[in-house]
Scaffold this motif. Structure first.
Motif, mmCIF file in Angstrom:
data_model
loop_
_atom_site.group_PDB
_atom_site.id
_atom_site.type_symbol
_atom_site.label_atom_id
_atom_site.label_comp_id
_atom_site.label_asym_id
_atom_site.label_seq_id
_atom_site.Cartn_x
_atom_site.Cartn_y
_atom_site.Cartn_z
ATOM 1 N N THR A 1 -36.210 9.016 16.856
ATOM 2 C CA THR A 1 -35.525 10.128 17.496
ATOM 3 C C THR A 1 -35.745 11.388 16.657
ATOM 4 O O THR A 1 -35.572 11.315 15.451
ATOM 5 C CB THR A 1 -33.997 9.841 17.571
ATOM 6 N N GLU B 1 -39.507 9.635 23.303
ATOM 7 C CA GLU B 1 -39.814 9.703 24.736
ATOM 8 C C GLU B 1 -41.219 10.233 25.028
ATOM 9 O O GLU B 1 -41.675 10.147 26.164
ATOM 10 C CB GLU B 1 -38.782 10.555 25.478
ATOM 11 N N HIS C 1 -29.009 15.247 14.116
ATOM 12 C CA HIS C 1 -28.339 14.515 15.185
ATOM 13 C C HIS C 1 -28.544 13.021 15.005
ATOM 14 O O HIS C 1 -27.695 12.223 15.365
ATOM 15 C CB HIS C 1 -28.901 14.946 16.549
ATOM 16 N N SER C 2 -29.712 12.624 14.495
ATOM 17 C CA SER C 2 -30.021 11.203 14.407
ATOM 18 C C SER C 2 -31.020 10.951 13.279
ATOM 19 O O SER C 2 -32.027 10.292 13.479
ATOM 20 C CB SER C 2 -30.599 10.738 15.752
ATOM 21 N N GLY D 1 -31.383 2.052 11.285
ATOM 22 C CA GLY D 1 -31.273 1.446 12.612
ATOM 23 C C GLY D 1 -29.826 1.514 13.056
ATOM 24 O O GLY D 1 -28.984 2.103 12.374
ATOM 25 N N CYS D 2 -29.525 0.875 14.200
ATOM 26 C CA CYS D 2 -28.134 0.848 14.674
ATOM 27 C C CYS D 2 -27.189 0.331 13.599
ATOM 28 O O CYS D 2 -26.048 0.766 13.495
ATOM 29 C CB CYS D 2 -27.997 -0.067 15.893
ATOM 30 N N THR E 1 -27.034 0.814 10.613
ATOM 31 C CA THR E 1 -26.540 1.797 9.640
ATOM 32 C C THR E 1 -25.069 2.106 9.922
ATOM 33 O O THR E 1 -24.316 2.527 9.039
ATOM 34 C CB THR E 1 -27.380 3.085 9.710
ATOM 35 N N GLY F 1 -33.531 -1.084 18.494
ATOM 36 C CA GLY F 1 -32.304 -0.717 19.192
ATOM 37 C C GLY F 1 -31.988 0.758 19.222
ATOM 38 O O GLY F 1 -31.856 1.368 20.285
ATOM 39 N N MET F 2 -31.861 1.365 18.062
ATOM 40 C CA MET F 2 -31.302 2.711 17.972
ATOM 41 C C MET F 2 -32.082 3.746 18.780
ATOM 42 O O MET F 2 -31.513 4.682 19.334
ATOM 43 C CB MET F 2 -31.250 3.136 16.495
ATOM 44 N N THR F 3 -33.389 3.582 18.832
ATOM 45 C CA THR F 3 -34.202 4.569 19.534
ATOM 46 C C THR F 3 -34.233 4.302 21.042
ATOM 47 O O THR F 3 -34.894 5.030 21.776
ATOM 48 C CB THR F 3 -35.632 4.574 18.965
ATOM 49 N N GLY F 4 -33.538 3.251 21.496
ATOM 50 C CA GLY F 4 -33.402 3.058 22.932
ATOM 51 C C GLY F 4 -34.267 1.950 23.518
ATOM 52 O O GLY F 4 -34.810 2.097 24.599
ATOM 53 N N LEU G 1 -27.031 -4.640 24.713
ATOM 54 C CA LEU G 1 -27.412 -3.734 25.796
ATOM 55 C C LEU G 1 -28.662 -4.200 26.540
ATOM 56 O O LEU G 1 -29.054 -3.613 27.537
ATOM 57 C CB LEU G 1 -27.655 -2.320 25.255
#
Lengths: 193, 577
Positions: free
Chosen positions: B29, B33, B108-109, B364-365, B367, B443-446, B514
């Motif tokens: 992030t 995308e 932000h991330s 990662g998530c 964290t 995970g964290m990046t979607g 998720l």
């Protein structure tokens, strides 16, 4: 050269991004210049999330500053209160009265403010709605976002058919029926108030 | 037809329209995308690489072989790929090569706020910086053309607000760009000292040519009607400045941020009584302008920290007060990001917290395991550092410290750069315990696939890296697979493995809550047997809260994972269909 500024706030996971996409696409089809600013990544994980939607003849900055939002569309009660400084003095708040405890409240380090709705009405024109109940009535608690879009839509000059078209174009086919119903419930709720 | 596109999707569109053939990236992030959007275009080869260095090398190889190629990363990813980038500057390109990097002012991330423009200067590369999605598309196309024209990798720099803001783009048809011939050219592609010495001469000549190009290109432009105030700016700051200052000032808008147009800057400064440089993060443009002997107002009036806003610019340049606004409400509790309800990491951190271990963390998530109430993580530095930094901690403080120490690292992060640290532990006779948090996805990046998921970026089936076999192959004899939701067993395994006098790996296996195929039945409910011990509150589950001393579970938030059922010592929580 002024723009209309809509701030969408909520809790990560509530579907604010889809709401901003429906709103943005409807505005584009109405012929406006549009900018939408999203935040992805870590803050999406159950944290406060903020999306800015701006439209007009020409939009430069994609972000909305303090005192600049014409409308705050809030998916959660506390988040509306947090966003209050961003509202113009004559601005409007549409708020889902659903309460989601943030982690400091869950751990007991902080209290969920008991007077959140009063704080909003003391500072702004407020449309409060139990969007979660309307979403469940439509068929899924996940449709809170589209219920709220329905309420927002009823207060714009954009024709209803435009919104319905946009939802059909933006939402995957298998979720369309429930989302169209959620939109209708939100739209009617605001009109009947 | 005009479409709303986030900047990242517009970069992908630009690459497609420029005839890109190969795109290799690692998610991060706010850049992810771009590569995800590339997948919409069927004729482009796209991949998630194990890390940014590998991704960049794939793109370099494709370029040498004659294809237009791109790699995309977040700012800290550029650190990982810096090694090939600096030498690719010497080899130049065959097919156009674009490196897209997304900085994250305001974090932000991210774990730091570095300014990637310094890389363009240090590696002697050409850097472009778009201000909105249309420029993202146009400059990406231009970047490929410039890469081939000047025989140079071109860096496209985004910031979060450009990468993740949607604005209007009118797509056009792609160019037909044939594969260029591949010709063996050792003097250009084999960077031995003898060849590199000659290439360095070319690199310096190229910088002179690029500086001359910067003076004439339409990427840099002056706007305005002869105001005494001039503003030099680029990227998102241009949009902020235009909104804040309108036609009251003149602008030197830089689309090419390295190298800078020195004569144009001097001429712009000479034509204005007062010149501001408006740029988030470091005084990159400002320092260069000052080195030219031009006096400007920059960081002395603005800030090195975080994101800028139109209001800030209005205040500094025009001395205008901010908009009247309601005061911030004092009693509003913060809402930090949390692990999702049903997150498999929650079980792991519950146990680590209970055992009071020192936990070297990673990116990662998970964290989020640093936040209360789990609050288990001691360190977070960069991708992979949980493993290697823990070896350093153990070597510094000895065996007794090591028996209270674990590393936690996700499956994708382990493949990215955790494996090298683990080899270091084996090779240098460490006895660390490493917990691989295998949630079957990045995970964290979607939700991106990675070498451990068995699927490619396009969802095609592929060989799956077997983490257990991998760890055993490098010499870890103690590898245990465990379920972090089976709390009692997981705790016993952690206790046993940290005591061992040899290195060990625990693979904590449970998929991300998720993921679409993860469906738990029903949801959890508190029964009459609750003794109000509040042990379940220590899980930090967003579905579980206290109201007047009584625990309640919000059925809208609960996904029925049942971790709290396993934790409750009084069997007071049960699953309701």
């Amino acid at each position: 050269m002024s723009t209309t500024n809509i701030m969408i706030v909520g809790v990560g996971g509530q579907g604010t991004l889809l709401a901003s996409r429906i709103l943005g696409n409807a505005l584009v089809q109405e012929g406006y210049d549009v900018k939408v600013s999203e935040v992805h990544g870590m803050s999406q994980r159950g944290g406060s999330v903020v999306t800015y939607v701006k439209f007009g003849d020409k939009v430069w900055s994609p972000i909305i500053g303090q005192g600049e939002a014409d409308i705050i569309l809030s998916f959660e009660l506390l988040e509306a209160e947090r966003a209050l400084p961003y509202l113009r003095p004559d601005g409007q708040i549409i708020v889902n009265t659903q309460q989601i405890d943030p982690m400091p409240v869950i751990t007991g380090a902080a209290q969920y403010p008991a007077d959140a709705l009063e704080a909003l009405t003391a500072n702004a024109r407020v449309t409060a709605v139990d969007a979660l109940s309307l979403a469940k009535e439509a068929g899924t608690s996940r449709a809170v976002n589209v219920v709220l879009i329905g309420i927002l839509a009823s207060q714009t000059k954009i024709p209803k058919e435009r919104w319905l078209d946009t939802i059909r174009q933006t939402v995957p086919e298998k979720f369309q029926a429930v989302n169209l119903k959620a939109f209708e419930l939100g739209y009617r709720y605001a009109q009947e108030r | 037809m005009r479409q709303l596109m986030i900047g990242n999707a517009a970069v992908a569109r630009g690459a497609y329209e420029a005839g890109v053939r190969v795109v290799a990236s690692y998610p991060g992030t706010p850049s992810t995308e771009i590569t995800e959007s590339i997948v919409r275009y069927p004729d482009i080869y796209a991949e998630w690489a194990p890390n940014e260095k590998v991704a960049c090398e794939v793109a370099i190889g494709a370029s040498i072989a004659g294809a237009r190629a791109m790699t995309c990363c977040k700012h800290v990813g550029l650190n990982v790929m810096a090694d090939p980038v600096f030498t690719a500057s010497y080899t130049g390109v065959n097919g156009g090569l674009v490196i897209c990097v997304a900085d994250d002012p305001g974090m932000h991330s991210s774990q730091n706020e570095q300014d990637s423009r310094h890389y363009a200067k240090a590696a002697k590369l050409l850097m472009l910086e778009p201000s909105d999605s249309l420029e993202c598309r146009d400059m990406t196309r231009e970047a490929f053309a410039l890469s081939e024209r000047f025989d140079i990798p071109v860096v496209l720099r985004l910031t979060t607000r450009v990468a993740h803001s949607q604005s209007l783009v009118e797509p056009t048809d792609p160019e037909i760009v044939p594969l260029k011939d591949y010709v063996k050219d050792a003097a250009k592609h084999v960077m031995t000292p003898a060849n590199a010495i000659r290439r360095h001469v070319i690199v310096e000549e190229r910088m002179k040519a690029l500086t001359a190009f910067a003076e004439e290109t339409a990427l840099n432009r002056v706007e305005g009607q002869g105001s005494p105030i001039g503003v030099i700016t680029a990227g998102i700051d241009y949009m902020y400045a235009r909104e804040a200052l309108g036609d009251s000032v003149d602008y030197l808008k830089l689309g090419m941020v390295w190298p800078l147009p020195e004569a144009a800057i001097r001429a712009f400064a000479a034509a204005h009584e007062q010149v501001f440089v408006i740029e988030e993060l470091d005084p990159f443009i400002e320092d260069h302008v000052r080195a030219l002997g031009v006096s400007v107002i920059g960081k002395d009036a603005f800030t090195l920290l975080g994101e800028y806003t139109p209001a800030m610019i209005r205040r500094v340049v025009l001395g205008q007060a901010d908009q009247p606004a309601a005061p911030a409400q004092m009693n509003v509790p913060v809402r930090p990001p949390v692990m999702c309800a049903g997150c498999p990491h929650r079980g792991t951190f519950y146990v680590l917290k209970k055992l009071g271990l020192t936990v070297a963390g990673d990116i990662g998530c998970y964290t989020l395991g640093a936040a209360p109430p789990l609050a288990s993580i001691d360190t977070t530095i960069c991708m992979g550092a949980s493993v290697s930094a823990a070896l350093g901690m153990a070597k510094a403080r000895g065996a007794s410290f090591n028996k209270k120490l674990v590393s936690v690292i996700g499956d994708s992060t382990f493949i990215h750069s955790g494996i090298t640290g683990l080899i270091d532990i084996v090779y240098n006779r460490g006895a660390n315990t490493v917990i691989i948090l295998d949630n079957s996805i990045t995970g964290m990046t979607g939700h991106q696939d990675n070498p451990t998921t068995g699927k490619t970026i396009r969802g095609e089936k592929t060989k799956q890296v077997d983490l257990e076999l991998l760890c055993k192959a490098i010499g870890i004899d103690r590898v245990t697979i465990a379920d972090p939701f089976d709390v009692k067993s997981f705790e016993a395994i952690v206790r046993r493995e940290v005591e061992a006098d040899e290195p060990s790996v625990i693979i904590a296996q449970r998929p991300c809550a998720l993921l679409k195929y993860v469906r738990y039945e029903g949801h959890c409910q508190i029964g009459d047997q609750c003794r109000r011990c509040h042990l379940c509150m220590k899980l930090g589950c967003p579905a579980i809260s206290l109201k007047d001393g009584a625990v309640r579970i919000d059925e809208n938030q609960c996904n029925g994972c049942g971790l709290c059922v396993n934790v409750c010592p009084f069997d007071a929580i049960h699953k309701e269909a």
